[in-house]
Design a protein around this motif. Structure first.
Motif, PDB file in Angstrom:
ATOM      1  N   CYS A 209       0.834  -1.200   0.000  1.00 51.89           N
ATOM      2  CA  CYS A 209       0.000   0.000   0.000  1.00 51.89           C
ATOM      3  C   CYS A 209       0.868   1.249   0.000  1.00 51.89           C
ATOM      4  O   CYS A 209       1.351   1.673  -1.037  1.00 51.89           O
ATOM      5  CB  CYS A 209      -0.919  -0.110   1.212  1.00 51.89           C
ATOM      6  N   GLY A 420      -4.897   4.199   3.565  1.00 51.67           N
ATOM      7  CA  GLY A 420      -6.022   3.386   3.165  1.00 51.67           C
ATOM      8  C   GLY A 420      -6.779   2.829   4.340  1.00 51.67           C
ATOM      9  O   GLY A 420      -7.759   3.417   4.817  1.00 51.67           O
ATOM     10  N   HIS A 421      -6.323   1.687   4.856  1.00 54.12           N
ATOM     11  CA  HIS A 421      -6.985   1.065   5.998  1.00 54.12           C
ATOM     12  C   HIS A 421      -7.026   2.043   7.162  1.00 54.12           C
ATOM     13  O   HIS A 421      -6.072   2.782   7.409  1.00 54.12           O
ATOM     14  CB  HIS A 421      -6.208  -0.185   6.416  1.00 54.12           C
ATOM     15  N   ARG A 663      -9.812   0.028  -7.619  1.00 54.45           N
ATOM     16  CA  ARG A 663     -11.012  -0.325  -6.863  1.00 54.45           C
ATOM     17  C   ARG A 663     -12.273   0.185  -7.548  1.00 54.45           C
ATOM     18  O   ARG A 663     -12.279   1.301  -8.068  1.00 54.45           O
ATOM     19  CB  ARG A 663     -10.930   0.295  -5.465  1.00 54.45           C
TER      20      ARG A 663
END
Ligand SMILES: Nc1nc2c(c(=O)[nH]1)N[C@H]1C(S)=C(S)[C@@H](COP(=O)(O)OP(=O)(O)OC[C@H]3O[C@@H](n4cnc5c(=O)[nH]c(N)nc54)[C@H](O)[C@@H]3O)O[C@H]1N2
Ligand SMILES: Nc1nc2c(c(=O)[nH]1)N[C@H]1C(S)=C(S)[C@@H](COP(=O)(O)OP(=O)(O)OC[C@H]3O[C@@H](n4cnc5c(=O)[nH]c(N)nc54)[C@H](O)[C@@H]3O)O[C@H]1N2
Ligand SMILES: [Mo]
Length: 803
Positions: A209, A420-421, A663
């Motif tokens: 990532c 991200g997460h 995505r």
């Protein structure tokens, strides 16, 4: 209903499924393609969010959760790491946050009976969408060697099984993965256990990532995190957004962009695609947002070719230098390496810049002008910059630009990698890192009285190699879906399948429960929406967002099953079973009261002094960041470091394309919420490839044709194929194609990684297209068997959307 091809409409706002079809029902499996939208909704995408929540959770749970989402007395949304504003709305969530919460709050259950009724082979025949939609896993489960089904196991027996295996191997033969949802408390306890056990094999989703960001920023400014506060976004003159799709992946960012725009900020979007969330924003909370055209976001869109950013940034910098548009005082006082860098840019080859970036000098000059006119610029980026071979150099070039203009440690300015997460940044702060800093290990040694291993461990790619080569036999995943998220699906499946024991700590079913070692465990855990009660009473956990703000979170819902355990309880349970009272670490005390963990964090993690008290204050606290706070740079030289990099032009053979894997609007990484990507005009299907009109013709195809994708990679002999993709004509630069992940992960070679960060190059893999079915024929003619991953696809066509 027919909408204009160039503009969304109010009707589409209230009826999110309204589509004008470009080629309706061409796909036997039901795929429909409509015109792309040029706007996105921010906080909250009410209609869609409520529909999802009500269907999956029902009215009471929906109200209970959504109103606590991102509130100061509530819980942290797990859909992304976008920071919370100081002044929050009652509904401080977005459509995709609501989808994430609904997915976890789903009333459906995966019970022991479910596993008795479905063999592993039967489950493997289903796609990721179906697996995720079966609901929450309720009991710990085991798959014994040779078994066809999972069966229930007691928690203590599961811990003992893990302990037995770990005691029988060298610690470096064990892999301990983390996905970025784990709380700081779970992450701290986990890394402590892993290091006390004896290894630094702590790969995490970061390795796939923002690792390139962490490496580049650590070298350039001495700390791998964003140098801005949330308030800076509102005070900026210019926002540069490169390689990020906020409309889908960080929708709450759109609200911040809207405020910034109203305060006069300009925006440059650097992206091969004209992502709707970068073009126009409609805020359903305000009348102005719903009626009319909404707010225009990007003042300038630069449709850069895939991997062309390094050349683009150098072009911009060269023009700024030519105009002497620089912050001399900052450069002199705070930086090193400027003269050498300027020399490099004086010799810039503009032909190469235009070729590599796919942009004209005139387009690049427009960006340079806007940067020159800005007193304070923030640079945002995400996966579009990090997942390339030259990602580290590209991000360092962005740092060079910021240094040139003194855009760091200044109000309204800075570097803003958008994580991200939701807690991926916090996990790193807590020591989830295969290359831990010496200082961190020293503090750990002092606090717990043992000598942690100093040798660096395996990251994600090296973990797969170790499993593949028989150098590792144990895999534990604290969250995530390792086999589907990782590159080179066939290789990764084979690697994991060769393990003796694989263990997944999970909430919902995914592929990593089905591609397993000889023995496999599923340990079901509480999610962030749920109450967590331990011996000392209800517990809170803490998380850190993209701008280093730390705060507490506790869920409002009853746990999905009485058999679930918290991540902290599972990790400390495994630790207790494996280590007993080795080093006298009080695992049970940590489990019973998370304040005990937070006290350790206070003493071990720099900047976290008095952690428990500060994190629990409403709104939490912000971790120190020397470049942001005082323009001090903890680099080797003690200065911000300019860096010279050659432009890296990708060599693409004729009749080939560069493919990025991204995505859709209806997924969270490997969790598929639905089969639409409505902003891009895709409905009821995911196996599509977006290609420029002239490339489609050049390759001898037509829009709507079905093709197989084949990777061009000369470094090994493996055939990499992904089958049955429908061609969609799309506004993307010539030569740059796009398709969804994880379906395209079979195409990404394990060895194709970013220099310096070892991040898989998920945004640039060279491919060719053949008519669907012919890849298989050729392989057969060659006598080469295709293994595994994508094979099953034929047997399981894309399911038709039922809603
Ligand atoms: N709803 C939802 N939210 C999420 C996630 C999710 O899956 N769903 N995932 C979370 C996670 S873990 C992450 S890391 C983030 C990801 O957030 P993003 O980075 O926005 O995710 P991607 O879909 O990979 O989109 C990459 C963007 O970069 C562009 N791009 C690709 N290659 C290049 C390039 O070479 N140059 C430039 N300039 N642009 C390029 C693409 O066109 C696309 O717009 O989102 C987080 N939030
Ligand atoms: N080709 C390609 N590959 C990519 C990317 C790409 O852009 N292109 N992006 C990469 C990126 S940025 C990332 S971050 C990775 C993502 O990699 P991962 O983080 O490994 O994958 P996720 O899909 O987010 O993991 C989903 C699973 O997590 C579990 N889960 C959900 N919530 C919880 C929880 O609260 N606790 C626990 N223990 N488990 C939970 C559920 O079982 C769910 O199935 O993928 C990477 N892979
Ligand atoms: Mo990510």
């Amino acid at each position: 209903m027919i909408l204009s091809a160039h503009r969304g409409s109010v009707a589409a706002m209230t009826d999110p499924d309204a589509v004008d079809q470009v080629f309706p029902d061409v796909d036997e499996a039901g795929l429909r393609v409509s015109h792309q939208k040029d706007w996105a909704a921010g906080v909250p995408g009410v209609a869609v969010a409520m529909k999802t929540a009500l269907t999956q959770m029902g009215p009471i749970r929906s109200a209970k959760t959504l109103l606590k989402l991102n509130q100061k007395d509530g819980f942290d949304c797990m859909s992304c790491a976008w920071p919370d504003p100081d002044h929050r709305h009652t509904a401080e969530f977005c459509e995709n946050g609501a989808k994430a919460v609904s997915h976890e709050g789903n009333k459906k259950r995966v019970t022991p009976q479910f596993f008795a009724e479905h063999s592993l082979d039967q489950l493997r025949a289903h796609d990721d969408y179906w697996l995720g939609m079966q609901g929450r896993i309720t009991h710990p489960m085991v798959k014994q060697p040779g078994a066809t089904h999972y069966s229930p196991i007691e928690w203590d027996d599961a811990f003992a099984l893990i302990a037995r295996h770990l005691s029988s191997i060298d610690p470096d033969e064990a892999i301990f993965y983390t996905s970025g949802r784990a709380s700081n408390e779970a992450a701290f306890a986990y890394q402590l256990f892993v290091r006390a056990y004896g290894t630094n094999n702590l790969p995490d989703c970061s390795n796939m990532c923002h690792e390139s960001t962490s490496v580049a920023l650590a070298e350039a400014i001495g700390i791998g995190k964003a140098s801005v506060r949330m308030s800076d976004v509102y005070d900026a003159d210019l926002l540069v957004i490169a390689g990020q799709n906020p409309g889908t992946n960080h929708p709450r960012m759109l609200s911040a962009l809207e405020i910034a725009k109203h305060r006069g900020a300009k925006i440059i979007a650097i992206n091969p695609l004209n992502e709707p969330g970068l073009m126009r924003f409609k805020n359903p909370q305000k009348p102005r947002g719903v009626i009319g055209d909404g707010v225009q976001i990007a003042d300038l869109h630069l449709p850069v070719k895939l991997n062309g950013d390094l050349a683009l940034f150098q072009g911009i910098a060269a023009l700024l230098l030519e105009q002497d548009a620089l912050d001399r005082a900052f450069i002199d006082e705070h930086t090193t390496g400027f003269a050498e860098w300027r020399e490099h840019l004086r010799a810039l080859d503009w032909v190469q810049v235009e070729q590599s970036s796919g942009l004209t000098k005139a387009q690049i000059a427009q960006a340079a002008e806007m940067i020159a006119a800005s007193r304070a610029t923030i640079y945002f980026w995400a996966m579009g910059l990090t997942q390339h071979r030259n990602a580290v150099n590209t991000i360092r070039e962005l740092c060079n630009l910021a240094f040139l203009r003194g855009d760091i440690g200044k109000k309204g300015a800075g570097l803003f990698p958008v994580r991200g997460h939701s807690n991926v940044q916090g996990d790193r702060t807590m020591g989830i890192w295969e290359r831990p800093p010496e200082r961190f290990l020293d503090s750990l040694a002092t606090e717990f009285g043992f000598e942690p291993p100093r040798e660096h461990g395996h990251d994600v790619v090296d973990s797969i190699r170790a499993l593949r080569d028989g150098k590792a036999s144990f895999f534990l995943g604290l969250g995530g879906n390792f086999v589907d998220a990782s590159p080179d699906t066939d290789v990764t499946y084979a690697a994991l399948s060769s393990a003796a024991l694989t263990v997944q700590i999970s909430t919902t079913l995914n592929r990593s429960h089905l591609v397993t070692g000889d023995t496999a465990l599923i340990l079901p855990t509480l999610g962030r929406t749920e109450t967590d009660v331990q011996a000392s009473g209800p517990q809170q956990v803490t998380v850190e967002d993209s701008v280093c703000a730390v705060h507490a979170s506790h869920g409002p819902l009853q746990p999905a099953s009485e058999h679930l355990r918290s991540e902290v309880a599972i990790v400390t349970g495994i630790a207790q079973a494996t280590l007993g009272d080795r080093y006298g670490i009080a695992w049970a005390a940590m489990r019973d009261d998370y304040d005990v963990i937070r006290d350790h964090i206070s003493r071990v993690v720099a900047g976290c002094e008095n952690y428990s008290e500060r994190a629990k204050q409403p709104g939490g606290f912000t971790l120190p960041h020397p470049p942001r706070d005082s323009r001090t740079f903890p680099t080797k030289s003690g200065k911000a470091e300019f860096h010279v990099a050659p432009i890296d032009v990708m060599q693409v053979p004729q009749k080939h394309l560069v493919l990025q894997t991204l995505r859709s609007h209806d997924q969270f990484n490997t969790t598929i919420y639905g089969l639409d990507d409505r902003y891009r005009g895709i409905h009821d299907g995911r196996r599509v490839i977006f290609i420029h009109r002239e490339d489609i013709a050049m390759l001898g195809f037509e829009p709507g044709d079905m093709v197989d994708l084949i990777t061009h990679w000369e470094a090994d002999e493996i055939d990499r194929v992904a089958r049955d993709f429908r061609i969609v004509e799309y506004a993307t630069p010539r030569g740059s194609a796009a398709a969804y992940y994880p379906e395209t992960n079979p195409l990404i070679p394990l060895d194709s990684t970013a220099e310096g960060s070892n991040t898989p190059t998920s945004k640039a893999v060279i491919i060719r297209l053949v008519p669907a079915g012919s890849a298989l024929e050729n392989d057969r003619a060659d006598g080469q068997e295709q293994v595994g991953a994508d094979e099953g696809h034929k047997a399981r066509p894309e399911p038709v959307h039922l809603s």
